[in-house]
Design a protein around this motif. Structure first.
Motif, short mmCIF file in Angstrom:
data_model
loop_
_atom_site.label_atom_id
_atom_site.label_comp_id
_atom_site.label_asym_id
_atom_site.label_seq_id
_atom_site.Cartn_x
_atom_site.Cartn_y
_atom_site.Cartn_z
N ILE A 1 33.88 26.89 97.66
CA ILE A 1 32.94 26.78 96.66
C ILE A 1 32.22 27.15 97.89
O ILE A 1 30.86 28.31 97.41
N HIS A 2 31.56 26.92 98.66
CA HIS A 2 30.58 27.50 100.26
C HIS A 2 31.23 29.58 100.49
O HIS A 2 30.28 30.37 100.96
N ALA B 1 28.80 32.90 99.98
CA ALA B 1 28.75 33.36 101.03
C ALA B 1 29.33 35.18 100.36
O ALA B 1 28.80 35.45 101.31
N GLU B 2 30.19 34.84 99.94
CA GLU B 2 30.71 36.37 99.07
C GLU B 2 29.80 36.80 97.87
O GLU B 2 30.49 37.44 97.57
N ASN C 1 26.55 28.09 91.44
CA ASN C 1 27.35 28.88 91.70
C ASN C 1 28.88 28.85 91.07
O ASN C 1 29.39 29.69 91.33
N VAL C 2 28.67 27.57 90.59
CA VAL C 2 30.76 27.19 89.96
C VAL C 2 31.19 27.30 88.59
O VAL C 2 29.19 26.98 88.00
#
Length: 660
Positions: free
Chosen positions: A59-60, A64-65, A99-100
């Motif tokens: 998830i991190h 970051a992307e 963001n999930v």
């Protein structure tokens, strides 16, 4: 109060280098039979934390992307501790789900409004506890017409594609090797579809729906091809009930009969296990085939029993060549010759056999599993349900009584939910007729009888019984238990019904073990001050009640283990109709003659409500007395095949040592 001591029972001493080696070279050697990347942890808590942190890292990375992280999540019991750790990380500020995107991998069908389902579980365990956007949660529809299912499934797949595909699938390996709701027979190219559920899947869901009958017959599930299209897959499995299917998944051939074996085709699939689920893998169960071993008595015994099966020879006929040809040359080098190993293990197994489970008075007990003194002994046999005692150790129970020990039997739960309505109504009709004949058919009795008749006629699937009906069902099981105990020779005053509170919910789903349960058990132990305690060690019990009952006894023992009289008490674990102790663990083997086996069968048959019409016989078509006999005969046959005495049947026990 320690309420999970059963999970700390370690029958094997597994060196850490077998399941978590330091070097890549050693790992490559150990895992050469494994066709899927596999991580093994000592316990499920560690394994669940590892999986949760793996997901969090992904998830991190996606954040970051500057993109969404698309997860396809299952709701099997094995995933629940993973979700608990993810929630903990979120609440600690270590993780955000903003963001999930989540896709539910399968949902029961049809699922009426308000009925429990996989999405309701996911929400309860994870989604309602984190900061995920509700619009980012996708699940198969609960209620659509069958004519629309095909088109709907295609649209569900299109939703996944529109989100860029699945980054990671998290699911549990089912007891039949199912992934999501993909039952045995599912093809590698299977897509999202309506799936008819097998008996294993419906049985596993019975606690959620109160009974197997209430579980929907079908489910809409992502197919194997959808799961395999994910960039990563993590499958989890915890506990010894999964050990055999895990071995076939990881080391067996790829087959549609075991859908989880398709994990072998995925480049980035990972299986995460605890030691119990991994126990059948070669590096854990047969380490001599993949590495040098740290030999102890149990491992040597297991190796020799395995070698006897491979060669078809009894222990004392094994040769140096047999050892060398089958990867056991280490043992010959360690002990000097095959004969030295053979005689050591032969004697070790011989010393487990005794016809005196309470100890033989006035005899040398140097090589006996039980001490001769004191005699007679005070004995408590704890039975989770009111028939596990005779099913699991009826022959031994009879021996203890015949050999003049003061035997107490303690039934931990009422077992009332396992009495069918038809069985109960036979007793109600009997009471009605007797009351009429002997003129005690009072208005109160007639009213109660009428209410019971009316309730049963209108009873809906999964509806809990009334307290009065549960009382009657409890009395039925008590009567059967007393009859069986009388047949075996247990004194009426030594039969105890503990009615542990955790069980008395009226539904399949039970409460948590509490101090109240443990106090009841402890009070009985302290009042009897036994020299022996027998307790059900069915860690593979599919219903879970045996494990809770074991935890209650072990917790009570833990609280009084330092009492002087407890230091002279031995605790023996038996197993019931679900499984038997492996021969490398057996420390006491009680042989039964043909006549004793018949007497054991008769004692089991006293429990008439648990015959053909019992609600929880499971998927095994054999009745409990048949399962018990087959299991006891198989143990005796195994002893005979190793060159030991040939008996009709054997009941087996393992000693429990309180954790210090």
């Amino acid at each position: 109060m320690k309420t999970n001591l059963s999970s700390q029972i370690k029958l094997d001493r597994i060196p850490k280098r077998y399941y978590a080696p330091d070097g890549e070279l050693e790992l490559a050697a150990l895992t050469r039979e494994e066709k899927v990347y596999t991580k093994i942890f000592e316990g499920s808590d560690e394994g669940s934390a590892y999986v949760a942190h793996d997901i969090a890292e992904l998830i991190h990375k996606c954040k970051a992307e500057h993109r969404h992280c698309v997860l396809a999540l299952g709701s099997g019991v094995g995933t629940h501790p993973v979700y608990a750790e993810l929630v903990r990380m979120y609440q600690a500020g270590e993780l955000s789900f903003s963001n999930v995107i989540v896709f539910n991998i399968g949902e029961y069908y049809p699922l009426p409004e308000g009925a429990p389902g996989t999405m309701s579980l996911l929400k309860e365990l994870l989604l309602d506890k984190v900061n995920i956007d509700p619009e980012n949660i996708h699940t198969p529809a609960k209620m659509i017409s069958k004519e629309d299912v095909y088109v709907y499934c295609k649209k569900y797949e299109e939703e996944i594609e529109a989100c860029g595909g699945i980054d990671l699938v998290l699911c549990e390996i089912g007891t039949a090797g199912n992934l999501a709701f993909n039952e045995p027979g599912s093809q590698l190219n299977s897509s999202c579809r309506l799936m008819l559920l097998g008996s294993d899947a419906r049985h596993m869901a019975s606690s959620q729906f109160n009974s197997s009958e209430n579980v929907p017959r079908c489910a809409i599930t992502l197919g194997i091809s959808n799961l395999m299209a994910a960039r990563r897959i993590i499958s989890v499995a915890w506990g010894e009930t999964k050990a055999n299917i895990v071995k076939r998944t990881i080391e067996g051939e790829i087959t549609d009969l075991i859908p989880s074996s398709f994990l072998q085709t995925h480049r980035r699939a990972k299986v995460v296990l605890d030691l119990s689920a991994a126990e059948a893998l070669t590096r854990i169960s047969r380490p001599w085939l993949v590495t040098s071993c740290e030999w102890d008595e149990k491992l040597i015994r297991r190796a020799i029993v395995w070698l006897c099966k491979v060669t078809g020879k009894p222990i004392l006929k094994l040769t140096d060549k047999d050892y060398n040809d089958n990867g056991l040359s280490e043992l010959v080098a360690l002990y000097g010759s095959a004969y030295n190993v053979n005689i050591r293990i032969f004697n070790s197994l011989q010393h487990t056999i005794t016809g005196w489970p309470g100890g033989k008075p006035n005899a040398d007990d140097t090589f006996r599993p039980e001490r001769a003194k004191p005699y007679p002994k005070r004995v408590i046999v704890f039975s989770p349900h009111p028939d596990d005692d005779v099913i699991s150790m009826g022959g031994t129970l009879k021996r203890l009584a015949v050999q003049k020990h003061d035997v107490h039997v303690a039934y931990e739960t009422s077992g009332n939910i396992a009495v069918g309505d038809e069985d109960m109504m036979r007793y109600i009709m009997l009471i009605d007729n007797i009351a009429k004949k002997f003129k005690f058919d009072t208005p109160e009795l007639l009213k109660e009888s009428s209410e019971i008749h009316k309730f049963i006629e209108q009873k809906k699937d999964g509806e809990s019984d009334t307290p009065d009906i549960r009382f009657i069902k409890t009395m039925i099981r008590r009567g059967e238990a007393r009859t069986a105990c009388n047949y075996i020779g247990i004194k009426p005053e030594n039969v105890h019904f503990l009615n542990l509170p955790f069980y008395e919910t009226g539904t399949i789903k039970k409460g948590d073990l509490t101090e109240a349960d443990i106090k009841i058990v402890k009070d009985l132990i302290e009042s009897v001050k036994p020299h022996q305690i027998f307790v059900a060690g069915d860690l593979a019990d599919p219903h879970g009640t045996h494990k809770v009952c074991l935890d209650a006894v072990l917790a009570a023992i833990d609280e009084i283990k330092d009492e002087e009289w407890m230091k002279d008490c031995r605790i023996w674990m038996y197993r019931g109709a679900w499984a038997e102790w492996e021969i490398d663990h057996i420390e006491m083997a009680v042989p039964l003659s043909p006549e004793e086996l018949r007497q054991k069968r008769n004692s089991i048959l006293k429990h008439q409500s648990q015959m053909e019409s019992a609600p929880f016989l499971g998927d095994d078509e054999r009745l409990f007395w048949q399962r018990a006999e087959d299991r006891n005969k198989a143990t005796a046959d195994l002893y005979a095949s190793l060159g030991l005495a040939s008996y009709e049947a054997i009941e087996a026990f393992v000693e429990y040592h309180p954790i210090r």
